[in-house]
Design a protein around this motif. Sequence first.
Motif, PDB file in Angstrom:
ATOM      1  N   ARG A   1     -17.695  49.663   6.460  1.00 30.68           N
ATOM      2  CA  ARG A   1     -17.837  48.525   7.076  1.00 30.68           C
ATOM      3  C   ARG A   1     -19.073  47.929   7.888  1.00 30.68           C
TER       4      ARG A   1
ATOM      5  N   ASP B   1     -11.399  38.713  11.578  1.00 33.06           N
ATOM      6  CA  ASP B   1     -11.779  39.848  10.772  1.00 33.06           C
ATOM      7  C   ASP B   1     -11.621  39.632   9.140  1.00 33.06           C
ATOM      8  N   GLU B   2     -10.869  38.852   8.762  1.00 36.43           N
ATOM      9  CA  GLU B   2     -10.604  38.584   7.500  1.00 36.43           C
ATOM     10  C   GLU B   2     -11.990  37.794   6.890  1.00 36.43           C
TER      11      GLU B   2
ATOM     12  N   THR C   1     -17.846  41.280   1.438  1.00 33.67           N
ATOM     13  CA  THR C   1     -17.444  41.273   0.006  1.00 33.67           C
ATOM     14  C   THR C   1     -18.504  40.581  -0.898  1.00 33.67           C
TER      15      THR C   1
ATOM     16  N   ASP D   1     -14.759  40.421   6.575  1.00 36.90           N
ATOM     17  CA  ASP D   1     -14.344  41.174   5.433  1.00 36.90           C
ATOM     18  C   ASP D   1     -14.792  40.352   4.246  1.00 36.90           C
ATOM     19  N   ARG D   2     -14.630  39.245   4.207  1.00 33.12           N
ATOM     20  CA  ARG D   2     -14.840  38.227   3.016  1.00 33.12           C
ATOM     21  C   ARG D   2     -16.607  38.057   2.775  1.00 33.12           C
TER      22      ARG D   2
END
Length: 452
Positions: A3, A125-126, A133, A129-130
Amino acid sequence: MGRLFGTDGVRGVANADLTAELALGLSVAAAHVLAEAGTFEGHRPTAVVGRDPRASGEFLEAAVVAGLASAGVDVLCVGVLPTPAVAHLTGVLGADIGVMLSASHNAMPDNGVKFFARGGHKLADELEDRIETVYEQHRTGEPWTRPTGAGVGRVTDYVEGFDRYVAHLIAVLPNRLDGVKVVLDEAHGAAARVSPEAFARAGAEVVTIGAEPDGLNINDGCGSTHLELLRAAVVEHGADLGIAHDGDADRCLAVDAAGEEVDGDQILAVLALAMREAGQLRRDTVVGTVMSNLGFKLAMEREGIQLVQTAVGDRYVLESMKAEGYALGGEQSGHVIVLDHATTGDGTLTGLMLAARVAATGRSLAELAGVMERLPQVLVNVPDVDKSRVHTSQEVAAAVADAERELGATGRVLLRPSGTEPLVRVMVEAADIEQARTVAGQLADVVKSALG
């Protein structure tokens, strides 16, 4: 790929871990992700981009600006300003993205990229994370959708950002600082111009140290991680207090007239009482972390103020404040959030409010900070152990129970696995420093034996 985002953005050695290519790619990915999330709501997006004075910030800023503009985002470059200034301007200008280039209190070779969403708030956080990605998909071959012609972003220097932020700081102060003499240690960082200007406009007599950034000297033996120079300067100049910032000025520590440290817990205690007196401390509650000194908790209980404790990290403090509507929170390290006036920790605002309390009461900072007794706190890192078992080991649990019985009501034990290293942090507080050291050493031995 591990991460990229830590608890405070993407950080690493500039031009080694954090390259121009990575900064550019993350910026494009952030633009795409926030567009997909509906943040732009069909309008042409705008971003505010700022940095601290690190030399590497110059090329990283260029990379971030290029990435955003290539994704169709108009960019307002505010130059060298504190992190909370970038967050504030992102909010008041109605920008869709804020980007701060800084590694905070880290040494000069490091740098970081921190994103803010619309309103000046840290990304969930999401969303982080995206962004990772989407960045990784592009890095491994998936093409970007690129605007052309009039669709590309335009880049503007927003020089008004400095005055607009300083005016905000002055406007929210409860009273002027006339008659207060303060020494400011700017860590050769992002607040080197802002903080002295704000304190002077508020009426304080200002002495500055660590306010000559050259791109290489940020945090170098000065600022909130090195209080020695500030202690000496406050005593030498006969000042009422000293304020120390870190590199991006999102934190504040202080020293009193005698040169004694006033940490984040003590600052929170002073501000909590001031805000309650003014009717601004909603639900008579302040938010801290599990590392808050026990003396802070005992003082708040005595004063009839509730302390809510979160995991370590200012983002967790902020999450609790936003979820429950609390007005004040922070960490022992000096991250203090006054949610009515800032969306993140603001070292300059915190220092101004602390000085305002001294001015309003006519009391010394030492007297004000004396509302709490800071109990001795010992922290021992136990390396090379299985940190995942720290809360399930019966042997460790029995040792903790024994320690808690020995310490009684005036002591505390906290075992915490590191978030980034294979080690367990053992923290012990006690009324007596020698007892704290002894108990901490005994618990560290048990952790090493049981989990090693």
